[in-house]
Each structure stands twice: as C-alpha cells, then as structure tokens.
Design a protein around this motif. Structure first.
Motif, PDB file in Angstrom:
ATOM      1  N   VAL A   1       0.817  -1.211   0.000  1.00  0.00           N
ATOM      2  CA  VAL A   1       0.000   0.000   0.000  1.00  0.00           C
ATOM      3  C   VAL A   1       0.853   1.265   0.000  1.00  0.00           C
ATOM      4  CG1 VAL A   1      -0.333   0.179   2.497  1.00  0.00           C
ATOM      5  CG2 VAL A   1      -2.108   1.004   0.973  1.00  0.00           C
ATOM      6  N   GLU A   2       2.037   1.198   0.577  1.00  0.00           N
ATOM      7  CA  GLU A   2       2.891   2.376   0.622  1.00  0.00           C
ATOM      8  C   GLU A   2       4.115   2.249  -0.287  1.00  0.00           C
ATOM      9  OE1 GLU A   2       2.064   5.194   1.691  1.00  0.00           O
ATOM     10  OE2 GLU A   2       0.339   4.734   2.954  1.00  0.00           O
ATOM     11  N   GLY A   3       4.136   1.213  -1.135  1.00  0.00           N
ATOM     12  CA  GLY A   3       5.168   1.141  -2.165  1.00  0.00           C
ATOM     13  C   GLY A   3       6.582   1.024  -1.639  1.00  0.00           C
ATOM     14  N   MET A   4       6.815  -0.023  -0.815  1.00  0.00           N
ATOM     15  CA  MET A   4       8.168  -0.282  -0.329  1.00  0.00           C
ATOM     16  C   MET A   4       8.523  -1.706  -0.779  1.00  0.00           C
ATOM     17  SD  MET A   4       7.303   0.926   3.551  1.00  0.00           S
ATOM     18  CE  MET A   4       6.540   2.516   3.894  1.00  0.00           C
ATOM     19  N   PRO A   5       9.798  -1.971  -1.134  1.00  0.00           N
ATOM     20  CA  PRO A   5      10.149  -3.337  -1.551  1.00  0.00           C
ATOM     21  C   PRO A   5       9.933  -4.314  -0.395  1.00  0.00           C
ATOM     22  CG  PRO A   5      11.931  -1.780  -2.041  1.00  0.00           C
ATOM     23  CD  PRO A   5      10.952  -1.060  -1.187  1.00  0.00           C
ATOM     24  N   VAL A   6       9.144  -5.360  -0.629  1.00  0.00           N
ATOM     25  CA  VAL A   6       8.766  -6.254   0.470  1.00  0.00           C
ATOM     26  C   VAL A   6       9.976  -6.990   1.044  1.00  0.00           C
ATOM     27  CG1 VAL A   6       8.118  -8.257  -0.968  1.00  0.00           C
ATOM     28  CG2 VAL A   6       7.005  -7.888   1.265  1.00  0.00           C
ATOM     29  N   GLU A   7      10.954  -7.349   0.188  1.00  0.00           N
ATOM     30  CA  GLU A   7      12.146  -8.070   0.688  1.00  0.00           C
ATOM     31  C   GLU A   7      12.928  -7.161   1.648  1.00  0.00           C
ATOM     32  OE1 GLU A   7      12.465  -6.925  -2.849  1.00  0.00           O
ATOM     33  OE2 GLU A   7      10.602  -8.073  -2.934  1.00  0.00           O
ATOM     34  N   SER A   8      12.974  -5.858   1.328  1.00  0.00           N
ATOM     35  CA  SER A   8      13.690  -4.932   2.203  1.00  0.00           C
ATOM     36  C   SER A   8      13.026  -4.881   3.575  1.00  0.00           C
ATOM     37  CB  SER A   8      13.709  -3.522   1.604  1.00  0.00           C
ATOM     38  OG  SER A   8      14.265  -3.533   0.320  1.00  0.00           O
TER      39      SER A   8
ATOM     40  N   ASP B   1      -4.401  -3.957  -0.033  1.00  0.00           N
ATOM     41  CA  ASP B   1      -3.280  -4.746   0.484  1.00  0.00           C
ATOM     42  C   ASP B   1      -2.639  -5.602  -0.614  1.00  0.00           C
ATOM     43  OD1 ASP B   1      -4.761  -7.077   0.197  1.00  0.00           O
ATOM     44  OD2 ASP B   1      -5.148  -7.323   2.345  1.00  0.00           O
ATOM     45  N   HIS B   2      -1.689  -6.449  -0.241  1.00  0.00           N
ATOM     46  CA  HIS B   2      -0.891  -7.200  -1.206  1.00  0.00           C
ATOM     47  C   HIS B   2      -1.685  -8.257  -1.954  1.00  0.00           C
ATOM     48  CE1 HIS B   2      -0.866  -9.008   2.728  1.00  0.00           C
ATOM     49  NE2 HIS B   2      -0.584 -10.177   2.190  1.00  0.00           N
ATOM     50  N   ILE B   3      -2.879  -8.605  -1.448  1.00  0.00           N
ATOM     51  CA  ILE B   3      -3.656  -9.523  -2.281  1.00  0.00           C
ATOM     52  C   ILE B   3      -4.848  -8.825  -2.920  1.00  0.00           C
ATOM     53  CG2 ILE B   3      -2.967 -11.852  -1.573  1.00  0.00           C
ATOM     54  CD1 ILE B   3      -4.824 -11.741   0.677  1.00  0.00           C
ATOM     55  N   GLY B   4      -4.762  -7.510  -2.989  1.00  0.00           N
ATOM     56  CA  GLY B   4      -5.754  -6.753  -3.743  1.00  0.00           C
ATOM     57  C   GLY B   4      -7.007  -6.411  -2.962  1.00  0.00           C
ATOM     58  N   ARG B   5      -7.057  -6.803  -1.687  1.00  0.00           N
ATOM     59  CA  ARG B   5      -8.224  -6.459  -0.870  1.00  0.00           C
ATOM     60  C   ARG B   5      -8.074  -5.040  -0.332  1.00  0.00           C
ATOM     61  NH1 ARG B   5      -7.805 -11.515   3.223  1.00  0.00           N
ATOM     62  NH2 ARG B   5      -5.864 -10.390   3.550  1.00  0.00           N
ATOM     63  N   PRO B   6      -9.205  -4.385  -0.053  1.00  0.00           N
ATOM     64  CA  PRO B   6      -9.104  -3.124   0.675  1.00  0.00           C
ATOM     65  C   PRO B   6      -8.353  -3.364   1.989  1.00  0.00           C
ATOM     66  CG  PRO B   6     -11.330  -3.416  -0.165  1.00  0.00           C
ATOM     67  CD  PRO B   6     -10.590  -4.713  -0.424  1.00  0.00           C
ATOM     68  N   VAL B   7      -7.588  -2.378   2.447  1.00  0.00           N
ATOM     69  CA  VAL B   7      -6.891  -2.519   3.734  1.00  0.00           C
ATOM     70  C   VAL B   7      -7.942  -2.611   4.849  1.00  0.00           C
ATOM     71  CG1 VAL B   7      -4.790  -1.374   2.978  1.00  0.00           C
ATOM     72  CG2 VAL B   7      -6.651  -0.021   3.991  1.00  0.00           C
TER      73      VAL B   7
ATOM     74  N   HIS C   1       3.008  -2.455 -13.028  1.00  0.00           N
ATOM     75  CA  HIS C   1       3.425  -3.657 -12.307  1.00  0.00           C
ATOM     76  C   HIS C   1       2.900  -3.573 -10.882  1.00  0.00           C
ATOM     77  CE1 HIS C   1       6.009  -6.832 -10.725  1.00  0.00           C
ATOM     78  NE2 HIS C   1       6.122  -7.233 -11.976  1.00  0.00           N
ATOM     79  N   SER C   2       3.241  -2.499 -10.156  1.00  0.00           N
ATOM     80  CA  SER C   2       2.671  -2.308  -8.813  1.00  0.00           C
ATOM     81  C   SER C   2       1.234  -1.808  -8.939  1.00  0.00           C
ATOM     82  CB  SER C   2       3.508  -1.307  -8.012  1.00  0.00           C
ATOM     83  OG  SER C   2       3.160   0.015  -8.347  1.00  0.00           O
ATOM     84  N   GLY C   3       0.998  -0.967  -9.927  1.00  0.00           N
ATOM     85  CA  GLY C   3      -0.364  -0.493 -10.185  1.00  0.00           C
ATOM     86  C   GLY C   3      -0.858   0.578  -9.248  1.00  0.00           C
ATOM     87  N   PHE C   4      -0.005   1.039  -8.338  1.00  0.00           N
ATOM     88  CA  PHE C   4      -0.477   2.008  -7.351  1.00  0.00           C
ATOM     89  C   PHE C   4      -1.014   3.266  -8.022  1.00  0.00           C
ATOM     90  CE2 PHE C   4      -0.468   5.181  -4.070  1.00  0.00           C
ATOM     91  CZ  PHE C   4      -1.056   4.493  -3.028  1.00  0.00           C
ATOM     92  N   VAL C   5      -2.124   3.736  -7.568  1.00  0.00           N
ATOM     93  CA  VAL C   5      -2.918   4.859  -8.076  1.00  0.00           C
ATOM     94  C   VAL C   5      -3.802   4.422  -9.251  1.00  0.00           C
ATOM     95  CG1 VAL C   5      -3.053   7.230  -8.910  1.00  0.00           C
ATOM     96  CG2 VAL C   5      -1.305   6.602  -7.253  1.00  0.00           C
ATOM     97  N   PHE C   6      -3.210   3.717 -10.249  1.00  0.00           N
ATOM     98  CA  PHE C   6      -4.036   3.231 -11.357  1.00  0.00           C
ATOM     99  C   PHE C   6      -5.164   2.336 -10.826  1.00  0.00           C
ATOM    100  CE2 PHE C   6       0.081   3.684 -13.829  1.00  0.00           C
ATOM    101  CZ  PHE C   6      -0.343   4.781 -14.570  1.00  0.00           C
ATOM    102  N   ASP C   7      -4.859   1.588  -9.757  1.00  0.00           N
ATOM    103  CA  ASP C   7      -5.865   0.636  -9.250  1.00  0.00           C
ATOM    104  C   ASP C   7      -7.056   1.320  -8.580  1.00  0.00           C
ATOM    105  OD1 ASP C   7      -4.670   1.418  -6.903  1.00  0.00           O
ATOM    106  OD2 ASP C   7      -4.066  -0.594  -6.270  1.00  0.00           O
TER     107      ASP C   7
ATOM    108  N   HIS D   1       6.050   4.999  -1.156  1.00  0.00           N
ATOM    109  CA  HIS D   1       6.024   5.068  -2.623  1.00  0.00           C
ATOM    110  C   HIS D   1       7.436   5.327  -3.141  1.00  0.00           C
ATOM    111  CE1 HIS D   1       1.864   4.901  -1.895  1.00  0.00           C
ATOM    112  NE2 HIS D   1       1.861   6.048  -1.264  1.00  0.00           N
ATOM    113  N   LEU D   2       8.341   4.474  -2.659  1.00  0.00           N
ATOM    114  CA  LEU D   2       9.770   4.723  -2.853  1.00  0.00           C
ATOM    115  C   LEU D   2      10.191   4.653  -4.305  1.00  0.00           C
ATOM    116  CD1 LEU D   2      10.927   2.642   0.216  1.00  0.00           C
ATOM    117  CD2 LEU D   2      10.883   5.126   0.023  1.00  0.00           C
ATOM    118  N   ASP D   3       9.399   3.925  -5.119  1.00  0.00           N
ATOM    119  CA  ASP D   3       9.736   3.825  -6.539  1.00  0.00           C
ATOM    120  C   ASP D   3       9.020   4.903  -7.343  1.00  0.00           C
ATOM    121  OD1 ASP D   3       7.187   2.882  -6.119  1.00  0.00           O
ATOM    122  OD2 ASP D   3       7.334   1.276  -7.602  1.00  0.00           O
ATOM    123  N   MET D   4       8.321   5.792  -6.662  1.00  0.00           N
ATOM    124  CA  MET D   4       7.342   6.619  -7.346  1.00  0.00           C
ATOM    125  C   MET D   4       7.456   8.122  -7.175  1.00  0.00           C
ATOM    126  SD  MET D   4       3.473   5.295  -6.991  1.00  0.00           S
ATOM    127  CE  MET D   4       2.782   6.921  -7.151  1.00  0.00           C
ATOM    128  N   ILE D   5       7.715   8.595  -5.949  1.00  0.00           N
ATOM    129  CA  ILE D   5       7.601  10.036  -5.739  1.00  0.00           C
ATOM    130  C   ILE D   5       8.788  10.625  -4.982  1.00  0.00           C
ATOM    131  CG2 ILE D   5       5.085  10.261  -5.830  1.00  0.00           C
ATOM    132  CD1 ILE D   5       5.076  10.076  -2.759  1.00  0.00           C
TER     133      ILE D   5
END
Ligand SMILES: [Zn+2]
Length: 577
Positions: A112-119, A202-208, A309-315, A444-448
C-alpha cells in the motif's frame, strides 16, 4: 565557554512570518537561549553571512515506520532541512505488533505504501510488541525528532487477524481495539490514523482493514483519542469528492475526540477549482457542527514515477481494482486484447475528482523502458508517441507496457503549472482550513520525491516564481504545522525553543536531481535526491547535516503526546459543547 553554539550574522527567519532580521542565534543545552547580538564565547561558531537561519522544517505526513530500523537517519528528509517527522499515517503503523498481525503488516505496508517487500522483511526485525515497546526502541537512535500515530489497520489486524480484518468488527473487537489504542496513547503515541481511500489496497488486492470499518467504529476509536492530552486525528475519507456522509463522518470523529482532524491530500491542478472549493467546505461544515477539519495540501512540486506492475494509483480508477487483483501474466493478456483494453480505458475515463487526471494517458512521459523495442520513445510523452505511431493514446501506452512485462516507468509531472494554477495553489496554502505537507516521505519509494517538498517550495514558489516571501514560506512549513499538532517548543526560533535549525543559501536552494538509489536492505531501490543550498541542519542543538553529509549523531527525540505536545481542541475549552 558560555554557549554550545552561536550562528552568526545570518538572516534569521524565525518561523512566525515576521520579517527576517540579521542577528545571531545562541544555543546551549539543546535549546535556543538568545537571539540578538551575541559577543560571548562559544564552543562552536557557524558564520552564516548571506545565509538564512530558519527553524527546522516539520513534516507531519511521513511513512518512516519501517525505515527507522534500517536507516536511522530517515534520509533523505534531514538533508532537505526536516528536523521533525510524524509517522504512522493513513492507518499503517508498525505497532502494536502481535502474532496475529506480524506477518500481515509488512506485506500490506509494502504494497500500500510502495516499499520493496524483501527490504521490509529482512531489514526490519519485527520483534517488538506494544506501542510503548516500539517508542522505547527508537529513543536515542534517530537523527530527526519523531512522533508516531497508531494505525487503524494495524489495530484491526492485531485484534481480528489478517482474514478477520476484511469484514465488520464485533463489539468485542472494538472493545479490544480501544484498549490497544488507549495503551498506545498512554505510552505517548501522538494520535490515531485511518483511511477509507480507494487507493489503499493490500498485497492480495483487498481493501486494507480500516476500509471495512463502519462510521461507529471510527467515531468510537476517535473518542478514545479525546481521553489523552496532546493527541490528534488523521483520516482519509475518500480519494474522490467528499459526499455529505464523508463530511459528517470527519466532523463526527473530530467532535467525538474534541481534536483537530487532518485529511489528505488536496492537490491544486488546472481546472479543479470547484473540486478544491468543495473539499475545503468540509472544514466549514465541521466548524458549524462542533468539529475542526483541516486539509493537508501538497506543494505541487512533486513528480510521480508510475507503472502497471505495482499499479499504485491506477488501481483506484473505476473498475480497475479487479484488473490489478490479477497476476501480472493475466494483466498482460487483458492488455493484449483490444476489446478488453478498450473497456479498461472506457472505465478509466469515467474517473472524477483527484483521479480524473490519472487517466490523461497523453501526459505521461515514458521514463524508462526495458524490452528494447521502444527505446526510441524514452523521454517522449505517450501523446507524442501515439501521434508518431498513428494509433490511440491508450493503445500506444499498452504496446509499450506489454512489451516491458508491465515494468515501463511512467513519469507524471506538473503539466498543469500555469501561472493561474500556481496562484490558486498559493491561495490554498494561505487558507486557514489548510496545512502544508503531504510528502509521504518514506513511502512510494519507486514513485515520488515528495520528501523534497521543503526545498521544492523554497526554490519553485519563492525564488523562481516569487509567489510568496521567504518568511511566509518558512512559516508554512514550521510554526504552522507545529501549532496545528501542538508540538511544544518546535517550529520557531526564539529563546526557550528547541534548537532545531536549518541554515541555507536562499540563492541556490533547490531539491536537486532525483534518481533511483539502490541502498535498501536486499538491494531495494528508492527515489532519492540530495538538495542544493542546505548547509547546516541542527536537531536539538546537535549538527546532523553539513552540506550533503549526514553526521553520526542521533539527537532526535521520540516525542510523547502530553509531554511534548499540547492539546489542539476542535472546540476551544470553556466554549459550549
Ligand atoms: Zn500516507
């Protein structure tokens, strides 16, 4: 030696909006002790001739909750002059943490906040328990001062479990959530945050989880906030235009807590006059009905890097949540099919409010491609590319992103920064129903590059456009947020205040050039920029930044509500309720 530090001969812009004065500033024991002509001896001297000496900037909307464990400097914010951050926004705190939510929170947060999950999974220990435990863990470890909200989704997942949190809460669930919130506020959390925004999935596409809460749950939790001094509320009712119900809910939450409620975010863009006026009227409605609601507005100078790929905002586009709930391979199949593609575009074009511009495909700049087939179009807008290929705009976009397996990086800039729009922006910043911020720093580390809103404001709005004075701009990012959050002794340069100080060159200050830096745990990347013109940053009297270098000191205080903040009431005490 009488003082720890004297900053000599700078133009002191004290945060109140008053005209700058050429005076010295003396610091001892972490506090500003004298402002004037200072002759006495000192351990450290900074010559600030030709420089501005301002209070450290206060960023009330960040998501540094996980970063504190892998980067205690909370970079890049302090480099941009930020000395105090508020985390735990949008309902996403990392405490309290228990068996029921410890697996869920990092994955939800990553999505939801655009951070790499492995990190997040490897760079953060995920082994604290209560909010009290979390706050104690941070004491003495951070560069800037920090204050932390308790997130609704975190509470819900703690009490109801990951799957249980995607439904209504029972009255017993609510009792437990209230108890956890009360414990956290007692330990010093600054308040409560929540969201109903359509962009928060969330990560499976459900509302938080908080999006499954009803109004009674939100009002009930807000009332707990009102039991504790120096606390506040943060809530996003929608990413679209406020309905009457949304205005009433924000008001009811504020009224139940008798606290200011802050919502985000308000972006002034070309042609959205009516939308902005409508959103701001939520504050008038609240005022008239016993609450106090304030919008968090952006400075309008941030860029956004987006992808399918992440789809954030577009979704959040109408009907697109279903599309983004599919795996990448399935999404590619949809985009390859001209009919399905056309249907997606048709739905996207029905978006309204803040989201309307998201579907303006022509304006996106193709920032990075991967397949090799469309390299020639890097740096072009989608509109230019479509014209060149003689095909539709969404078709052109789909061709590139399908070839790139959805990884194409699309850049959104301010195609809307007409003179008129900047004037409207300024009017909004000055409005008593607004506070400036909305950086989303740490997210949104990859984004803004929202973390750079401070240096962006001082360069784009003050120096380049001369829209407002330096004094007023500094006030908007120091004393104003400090007052609305009741932060004690922060946001002004005056004897007795904490020595949070920025020394910068007004002739050169700028956010610098953003780029992706791969310095996160497991090699994760993030948008980063080193500003120009910030020369010294002090937190509680200790130098933490010199030029673009972060020092080893960790002087940041973890602020506790009540001790470090005063109550900002929705209704003045003594008035009728
Ligand atoms: Zn946020």
């Amino acid at each position: 030696v009488e003082h720890d530090l004297v900053i000599r001969g700078g133009l002191v812009v004290d945060g109140t909006g008053a005209p700058g004065r050429r005076v010295d500033v003396a610091v001892s024991g972490g506090r500003i002790v004298e402002v004037g002509s200072i002759g006495s001896s000192t351990a450290q001297t900074i010559e600030a001739d030709g420089r501005v000496v301002a209070p450290g900037f206060i960023d009330i909307h960040t998501h540094y909750d996980a970063q504190v464990f892998w980067d205690p400097t909370l970079s890049p914010s302090p480099l941009h002059g930020v000395t105090t951050v508020v985390g735990g926004n949008c309902g996403f705190s990392v405490a309290p943490l228990g068996e029921s939510n410890a697996a869920y929170i990092p994955r939800m947060l990553a999505r939801v906040e655009g951070m790499p999950v492995e990190s997040l999974l490897t760079g953060v220990p995920w082994n604290w328990s209560s909010t009290e435990d979390f706050l104690r863990r941070l004491d003495g470890t951070l560069v800037p001062n920090s204050a932390w909200l308790i997130g609704h989704s975190t509470l819900r997942a703690f009490v109801m479990g990951e799957d249980g949190a995607s439904g209504p809460a029972t009255s017993e669930d609510l009792v437990q959530m209230k108890a956890l919130l009360r414990d956290g506020l007692r330990a010093g959390a600054l308040g409560f945050s929540s969201t109903w925004a359509q962009t928060h999935n969330d990560h499976i596409g459900r509302p938080v989880p908080s999006r499954y809460a009803d109004a009674d749950e939100l009002i009930g939790l807000s009332s707990v906030v009102g039991e504790h001094d120096g606390t506040t509320l943060s809530f996003i009712a929608t990413s679209r235009e406020f309905s009457d119900e949304a205005m009433e809910l924000m008001t009811a939450m504020s009224r139940a807590a008798n606290r200011l409620l802050n919502w985000n975010s308000l972006n002034v863009q070309d042609g959205n006059e009516a939308f902005v006026a409508h959103q701001l009227s939520a504050s008038d409605y609240a005022r008239a009905n016993g609450g106090r609601v304030v919008a968090l507005a952006s400075t309008g100078s941030r860029h956004a890097w987006m992808n399918f790929h992440s789809g954030f905002v577009f979704d959040a586009l109408p009907g697109w949540d279903v599309f983004f709930a599919h795996a990448v391979a399935d999404r590619i199949r949809v985009l390859e099919d001209p009919r399905a593609r056309g249907e997606l575009d048709r739905m996207a074009q029905t978006a309204s409010g803040t989201l309307a511009s998201v579907a303006n495909w022509a304006d996106y700049i193709i920032a990075e491609t991967y397949s090799g087939s469309y390299d020639a179009y890097t740096g072009w807008t989608v509109g230019q590319m479509a014209d060149d290929l003689g095909i539709g705009r969404f078709d052109a976009l789909c061709e590139v992103i399908v070839a790139d397996q959805l990884r194409t990086v699309l850049l959104r800039t301010n195609s809307d920064d007409s003179e008129e729009t900047w004037k409207r922006r300024l009017a909004v910043w000055r409005d008593s129903r607004v506070v400036l911020g909305a950086s989303d720093a740490g997210a949104h580390l990859d984004m803004i590059d929202g973390f750079a809103y401070t240096t962006g404001l001082l360069s784009a709005a003050v120096r380049e456009r001369q829209l407002l004075s330096l004094e007023e701009a500094v006030h908007l990012i120091t004393q104003r947020p400090s007052q609305l959050y009741g932060l004690r002794g922060r946001g002004v340069i005056a004897p007795g205040s904490w020595a949070d100080i920025v020394v910068f060159d007004p002739e050169t200050i700028s956010p610098g050039v953003p780029s992706i830096r791969y310095d996160m745990p497991e090699g994760g990347g993030r948008v980063y920029s080193e500003p120009v013109g910030i020369e010294h940053v002090f937190v509680n009297g200790t130098e933490v930044v010199r030029g673009s270098v972060l020092a080893d000191a960790r002087p940041g205080r973890v602020l506790r509500s009540g001790r470090d903040s005063t109550t900002v009431f929705a209704r003045p005490p003594g008035g009728e309720s």
